[in-house]
Design a protein around this motif. Sequence first.
Motif, PDB file in Angstrom:
ATOM      1  N   GLU A   8     -16.603  84.839  48.011  1.00 30.68           N
ATOM      2  CA  GLU A   8     -16.348  83.517  48.582  1.00 30.68           C
ATOM      3  C   GLU A   8     -17.647  82.943  49.137  1.00 30.68           C
ATOM      4  O   GLU A   8     -18.347  83.581  49.912  1.00 30.68           O
ATOM      5  CB  GLU A   8     -15.294  83.555  49.685  1.00 30.68           C
ATOM      6  CG  GLU A   8     -14.995  82.156  50.201  1.00 30.68           C
ATOM      7  CD  GLU A   8     -13.725  82.019  50.990  1.00 30.68           C
ATOM      8  OE1 GLU A   8     -13.361  80.873  51.276  1.00 30.68           O
ATOM      9  OE2 GLU A   8     -13.098  83.045  51.318  1.00 30.68           O
ATOM     10  N   LYS A  12     -18.482  78.620  56.488  1.00 31.69           N
ATOM     11  CA  LYS A  12     -17.503  78.989  57.518  1.00 31.69           C
ATOM     12  C   LYS A  12     -16.755  77.804  58.098  1.00 31.69           C
ATOM     13  O   LYS A  12     -15.558  77.894  58.375  1.00 31.69           O
ATOM     14  CB  LYS A  12     -18.186  79.784  58.632  1.00 31.69           C
ATOM     15  CG  LYS A  12     -18.570  81.167  58.199  1.00 31.69           C
ATOM     16  CD  LYS A  12     -19.190  81.968  59.319  1.00 31.69           C
ATOM     17  CE  LYS A  12     -19.595  83.337  58.765  1.00 31.69           C
ATOM     18  NZ  LYS A  12     -20.224  84.171  59.755  1.00 31.69           N
ATOM     19  N   ARG A  15     -13.662  77.037  56.005  1.00 39.46           N
ATOM     20  CA  ARG A  15     -12.662  78.079  55.742  1.00 39.46           C
ATOM     21  C   ARG A  15     -11.443  77.908  56.634  1.00 39.46           C
ATOM     22  O   ARG A  15     -11.553  77.491  57.775  1.00 39.46           O
ATOM     23  CB  ARG A  15     -13.261  79.468  55.962  1.00 39.46           C
ATOM     24  CG  ARG A  15     -14.323  79.786  54.941  1.00 39.46           C
ATOM     25  CD  ARG A  15     -14.816  81.190  55.084  1.00 39.46           C
ATOM     26  NE  ARG A  15     -15.942  81.410  54.166  1.00 39.46           N
ATOM     27  CZ  ARG A  15     -16.467  82.571  53.916  1.00 39.46           C
ATOM     28  NH1 ARG A  15     -16.004  83.655  54.510  1.00 39.46           N
ATOM     29  NH2 ARG A  15     -17.467  82.675  53.077  1.00 39.46           N
ATOM     30  N   CYS A  16     -10.285  78.246  56.092  1.00 42.15           N
ATOM     31  CA  CYS A  16      -9.055  78.235  56.874  1.00 42.15           C
ATOM     32  C   CYS A  16      -8.152  79.353  56.361  1.00 42.15           C
ATOM     33  O   CYS A  16      -8.349  79.876  55.268  1.00 42.15           O
ATOM     34  CB  CYS A  16      -8.364  76.883  56.810  1.00 42.15           C
ATOM     35  SG  CYS A  16      -7.765  76.437  55.181  1.00 42.15           S
ATOM     36  N   ALA A  17      -7.175  79.730  57.159  1.00 43.48           N
ATOM     37  CA  ALA A  17      -6.306  80.855  56.816  1.00 43.48           C
ATOM     38  C   ALA A  17      -5.197  80.463  55.850  1.00 43.48           C
ATOM     39  O   ALA A  17      -4.680  81.302  55.128  1.00 43.48           O
ATOM     40  CB  ALA A  17      -5.701  81.440  58.090  1.00 43.48           C
ATOM     41  N   GLY A  18      -4.834  79.202  55.824  1.00 41.80           N
ATOM     42  CA  GLY A  18      -3.703  78.768  55.007  1.00 41.80           C
ATOM     43  C   GLY A  18      -4.100  78.277  53.628  1.00 41.80           C
ATOM     44  O   GLY A  18      -5.230  78.449  53.180  1.00 41.80           O
ATOM     45  N   CYS A  21      -7.020  74.432  51.393  1.00 39.02           N
ATOM     46  CA  CYS A  21      -8.382  74.275  51.907  1.00 39.02           C
ATOM     47  C   CYS A  21      -9.355  74.213  50.741  1.00 39.02           C
ATOM     48  O   CYS A  21      -9.307  75.038  49.838  1.00 39.02           O
ATOM     49  CB  CYS A  21      -8.764  75.465  52.775  1.00 39.02           C
ATOM     50  SG  CYS A  21      -7.693  75.698  54.175  1.00 39.02           S
ATOM     51  N   SER A  23     -12.426  75.144  48.728  1.00 36.42           N
ATOM     52  CA  SER A  23     -13.153  76.413  48.737  1.00 36.42           C
ATOM     53  C   SER A  23     -14.040  76.531  47.512  1.00 36.42           C
ATOM     54  O   SER A  23     -13.797  75.886  46.497  1.00 36.42           O
ATOM     55  CB  SER A  23     -12.166  77.596  48.729  1.00 36.42           C
ATOM     56  OG  SER A  23     -11.263  77.509  49.790  1.00 36.42           O
TER      57      SER A  23
END
Length: 71
Positions: A8, A12, A15-18, A21, A23
């Motif tokens: 990846e 930063k 970036r997101c957890a869900g 996003c 990328s």
Amino acid sequence: MKKNKIIELTPKEFRCAGLGCPSVFSNENGELFVIGEFSDIDELPEQIRNKVGKGESVVKIPKGLITGIKF
């Protein structure tokens, strides 16, 4: 078929957890994979629309997503 390691490259701050996003990822072959929002081809300026070939799509992402990548 040999699997390529996926790295990846997304800065930063993007970036997101869900899901949903933007990328950027790379593999060992040096190919880039960009996740972003599909653009409606009919709503794009002609200069871009004329460059999109069969089987291609236009993905819209924030400029900082690319400029923030450290190679």
